[in-house]
Design an enzyme around this catalytic site. Structure first.
Site, mmCIF file in Angstrom:
data_model
loop_
_atom_site.group_PDB
_atom_site.id
_atom_site.type_symbol
_atom_site.label_atom_id
_atom_site.label_comp_id
_atom_site.label_asym_id
_atom_site.label_seq_id
_atom_site.Cartn_x
_atom_site.Cartn_y
_atom_site.Cartn_z
ATOM 1 N N SER A 272 0.864 -1.191 0.000
ATOM 2 C CA SER A 272 0.000 0.000 0.000
ATOM 3 C C SER A 272 0.891 1.227 0.000
ATOM 4 O O SER A 272 2.104 1.134 0.203
ATOM 5 C CB SER A 272 -0.872 0.011 1.254
ATOM 6 O OG SER A 272 -0.100 0.413 2.381
ATOM 7 N N ASP A 273 0.314 2.395 -0.214
ATOM 8 C CA ASP A 273 1.076 3.600 0.081
ATOM 9 C C ASP A 273 0.914 3.883 1.574
ATOM 10 O O ASP A 273 0.134 3.246 2.276
ATOM 11 C CB ASP A 273 0.634 4.774 -0.801
ATOM 12 C CG ASP A 273 1.739 5.826 -0.927
ATOM 13 O OD1 ASP A 273 2.653 5.847 -0.066
ATOM 14 O OD2 ASP A 273 1.699 6.644 -1.859
ATOM 15 N N TRP A 274 1.658 4.850 2.042
ATOM 16 C CA TRP A 274 1.720 5.163 3.468
ATOM 17 C C TRP A 274 0.315 5.445 4.012
ATOM 18 O O TRP A 274 -0.313 6.415 3.616
ATOM 19 C CB TRP A 274 2.635 6.379 3.645
ATOM 20 C CG TRP A 274 2.917 6.764 5.062
ATOM 21 C CD1 TRP A 274 2.111 7.479 5.895
ATOM 22 C CD2 TRP A 274 4.100 6.461 5.813
ATOM 23 N NE1 TRP A 274 2.714 7.637 7.106
ATOM 24 C CE2 TRP A 274 3.946 7.029 7.090
ATOM 25 C CE3 TRP A 274 5.280 5.763 5.531
ATOM 26 C CZ2 TRP A 274 4.919 6.937 8.081
ATOM 27 C CZ3 TRP A 274 6.243 5.664 6.519
ATOM 28 C CH2 TRP A 274 6.061 6.243 7.781
#
Ligand code: NOJ
Length: 742
Positions: A272-274
């Site tokens: 995932s992104d942050w």
């Protein structure tokens, strides 16, 4: 753990099974559900302080990866805990944003794209991988291959521009640089193609914003470079913060399952992104973290960066029968497979002494070479450039970026240090300082400052000189993540500074450093020559000085159209034709419309009333210190069979007096198709050096596969019919031929 353990690169893992898949399966059999979910968690770590609970979590097998740890000793310590003190000895992924260099900062990716030189991009990534791997990093979050067609978006700096093909070629080149042929070899790190997908289409160029991308455009434009990265063997993919068609990318079964896994057969890992899984609830897509964990895991996000919805909820979701354990196993298998492919079970540690010193002479020379090739010469009135070392006696070096070691580096330089930066002022002084009088004046305090009080001093310096080198543009902090601008003209008092310098009558050579395409129409006339240098990195000044004095000839070509005004955005060469395309005869300017003119729609075409419909400089454009003429385009067969190949060629003659390096570009247009196709599409390019007076023939082969596209049924298809083909030095070339796909 002591450093004595570091050189021991022997078997540390617990398994000795022959194939990766056997080892994955065997581990899955032994792991508890908590240990499995642990592999899906990435947490931040730093060398300054490793909290005891992080160490314990690693011992317990509750952490699969750490992010932002760049210290060899700490990384080795944590790897030791994971590899020898946890039940299954599963090592850690150590991730870091190594975007355009590690210690040695190369030009921003958009600048690297202007080189149109995949081999240089590969070499730069190789150096970055070596410098990063020395500190224990085994995974970078690059390349960013989002298509950037809105330069207001600050993150265009991190990508390779507006074109799917160029972005795909250079993205694949960067993947090869980071990963090499063998991911497990020392100094090779896993790459991550991001952000999947469509992030570059954020509405109004505002970061994290919603995107509106029809599936056909998604497939024919935004997904193209990701497919190229997957074909190049990219180890990981990161989901985008943005939503697409109402579904945030981190929960998109369409993107992650259908496209990535089913259609492309990707068997790497998805991160995932942050915090983007937790943010599913912020989007209003889920009601709470539990639902977010469910949606992301179901869609196929293998690892959660920073937020902890998986750790908190997945086990319950399995126990409650909402998610099958097989789904979790699939995610975990993707993580374990990557760790095995990286050879981490055998060699979890780094040994810095085995790596070349960061910022060594070879790395800096490469940074200089990349910077030289990244600079685009946009304008050169009266052949002002190159400057003659003999003729020029006094130079005024002016501007907020002429002597700023930090701001030439660009965005995403977490590990770069501006100490070694060579600025334009320093490099010019080194190169010609002995014979030429150099006066430096900052002109304006910063690129965005409106303070005009320093302009008078700069004008005085100009008056005392033969020529002015003005280094203007944007500071690093005006581009990058969450740093978007609504007005992308030259910011602050810089236009006033440029105008005042121009008024002196001295030739003004403007060097632009920027993280995006700026809209320069309103100031261009005040500059005699313009070199567009992006943020050129640590050796940027040296590269620019070389070009100013003709040590080399500029060879960069724009990877993105430069708009005239913000209102033209998005403006890109590969647009659709429309039913009413603008022509020279139909375009009118509002100054030419009489008051109370009657409204007429018949005969009108697609243009703005207050700006010419073309960009200020087109995609692919870039001058050199010589001149190139293209002629004799030809195709060896006018008919292309489905299984055949044709060759398109053209002659390039260097009609000037200096050697120059040119990027010959092949564009095609599918004239009639099942869905409308762009007016032109880049299909191939070649960078070649041509001596003065020399004529060379450039040849491109095209197969039916190169002409495939997604049609109305969203399937990839090859359609019979006529194609136009152009070869030339930019996307507006008129040198055309045609062929028939049968
Ligand atoms: C957020 C950014 O969108 C992404 O590109 C980056 O890799 C992560 N943060 C990690 O720093």
């Amino acid at each position: 753990m002591g450093s004595a353990l570091v050189p021991d690169r022997g078997m540390v893992g617990v398994l000795d099974l022959s194939s990766v898949e056997d080892r994955v399966a065997s581990l899955l059999l032994e792991m508890t559900i908590e240990e499995k979910i642990g592999q899906l968690q990435q947490v931040a770590a730093s060398a300054e302080h490793v909290p005891e609970d992080l160490k314990q979590a690693i011992r317990d097998g509750r952490i699969g990866s750490v992010i932002n740890l760049v210290d060899a000793q700490t990384a080795n310590d944590l790897q030791w805990l994971a590899s020898t003190q946890s039940r299954h000895g599963i090592p850690l992924l150590v991730g870091r944003d190594v975007v355009h260099g590690f210690k040695t900062v190369f030009p921003i990716p958009l600048g690297q794209a202007a080189t149109w030189n995949p081999s240089l991009v590969t070499k730069a990534a190789r150096v970055a991988a070596l410098e990063a791997a020395a500190t224990g990093v085994n995974w970078t979050f690059a390349p960013m291959i989002d298509i950037g067609r809105d330069p207001r978006w600050g993150r265009v700096a991190e990508g390779f521009g507006e074109d799917p093909y160029l972005t795909g070629v250079l993205g694949a080149a960067m993947v090869r640089g980071f990963q090499g042929d063998d991911l497990a070899a020392e100094g090779h790190i896993a790459a991550c193609a991001k952000h999947f997908a469509g992030y570059g289409a954020s509405e109004s160029g505002r970061d994290y914003n919603t995107t509106n991308i029809p599936e056909n455009e998604l497939r024919n434009v935004h997904l193209v470079p990701f497919k190229a990265a997957v074909d190049a063997g990219v180890a990981t993919i990161m989901t985008s913060f943005s939503e697409i068609d109402g579904v945030p990318a981190s929960a998109s079964e369409f993107l992650l399952k259908r496209v990535l896994r089913e259609e492309w057969q990707f068997d790497g890992m998805v991160v995932s992104d942050w915090d983007s899984i937790r943010q599913l609830a912020v989007h209003g897509f889920t009601a709470n973290d539990r639902d977010s964990a469910y949606e992301a895991a179901s869609a196929g996000v293998d690892m959660e960066m920073s937020s902890t919805t998986y750790a908190e909820h997945l086990a319950h979701l399995v126990h409650d029968g909402v998610i099958a354990i097989e789904r979790i196993d699939t995610l975990v298998a993707n993580v374990l497979r990557l760790k095995l492919r990286l050879g981490l079970f055998e060699s979890p540690y780094t040994d810095s002494s085995r790596f070349p010193a960061p910022l060594n002479a070879e790395h800096l020379q490469l940074a200089r070479d990349v910077a030289v090739e990244s600079v685009v010469l946009l304008k050169n009135d009266n052949r002002t450039l190159p400057l003659s070392r003999e003729a020029v006696r006094a130079i005024a070096v002016v501007g907020p970026l002429a002597d700023d070691k930090h701001d030439q580096l660009g965005t995403w330089i977490f590990d770069g240090d501006h100490g070694p930066s060579v600025t334009v002022l320093h490099a010019i002084t080194d190169l010609v300082g002995e014979h030429v009088e150099i006066t430096y004046a900052r002109g304006v305090p910063t690129t965005r400052s409106r303070d005009e009080s320093l302009i008078a001093e700069a004008v005085e310096a100009a008056q005392r000189s033969d020529v002015v080198v003005l280094v203007a543009g944007e500071e690093s902090i005006l581009s990058g993540e969450a740093h978007c601008r609504s007005d992308i003209g030259l910011p602050g008092a810089q236009p006033a500074l440029l105008a005042a310098l121009a008024k002196t009558g001295k030739p003004v050579i403007m060097v632009i450093m920027a993280g995006r395409a700026l809209a320069l129409q309103s100031v261009l006339h005040d500059a005699t020559a313009v070199l567009y240098a992006w943020h050129p990195g640590v050796m940027g000044g040296a590269a620019i000085a070389d070009l100013l004095f003709g040590v080399g000839s500029p060879s960069g070509k724009l990877p993105t159209s430069l708009p005239r005004t913000v209102g033209q955005i998005p403006i890109y060469y590969g647009h659709k034709h429309t039913g009413k395309p603008a022509t020279d005869e139909t375009v009118i300017h509002m100054d030419d419309i009489e008051a109370r003119a009657p409204q007429l729609s018949i005969g009108n075409t697609s243009f703005h009333l207050d700006v010419h419909p073309t960009p200020l400089f087109p995609f692919g454009f870039g001058l050199s210190y010589s001149s190139m003429e293209y002629a004799n385009i030809s195709v060896n067969h006018h008919e292309l069979a489905r299984d055949g190949v044709i060759e398109l060629s053209a002659d390039i003659t260097n009609t000037g007096t200096r050697p120059a390096t040119e990027v010959a570009q092949l564009y095609i247009r599918d004239v009639v198709a099942n869905v409308t196709r762009p007016v032109r599409e880049l299909k191939a390019f070649e960078k070649l050096t041509v001596a003065p007076g020399e004529r060379r023939t450039v040849r491109f082969t095209v197969t039916a596969n190169d002409l495939a596209f997604y049609g109305r049924d969203m399937r990839r298809r090859v359609e019979s019919g006529w194609f136009h083909a152009w070869i030339g030095g930019d996307s507006t070339t008129q040198l055309r031929t045609e062929f028939l796909l049968v």
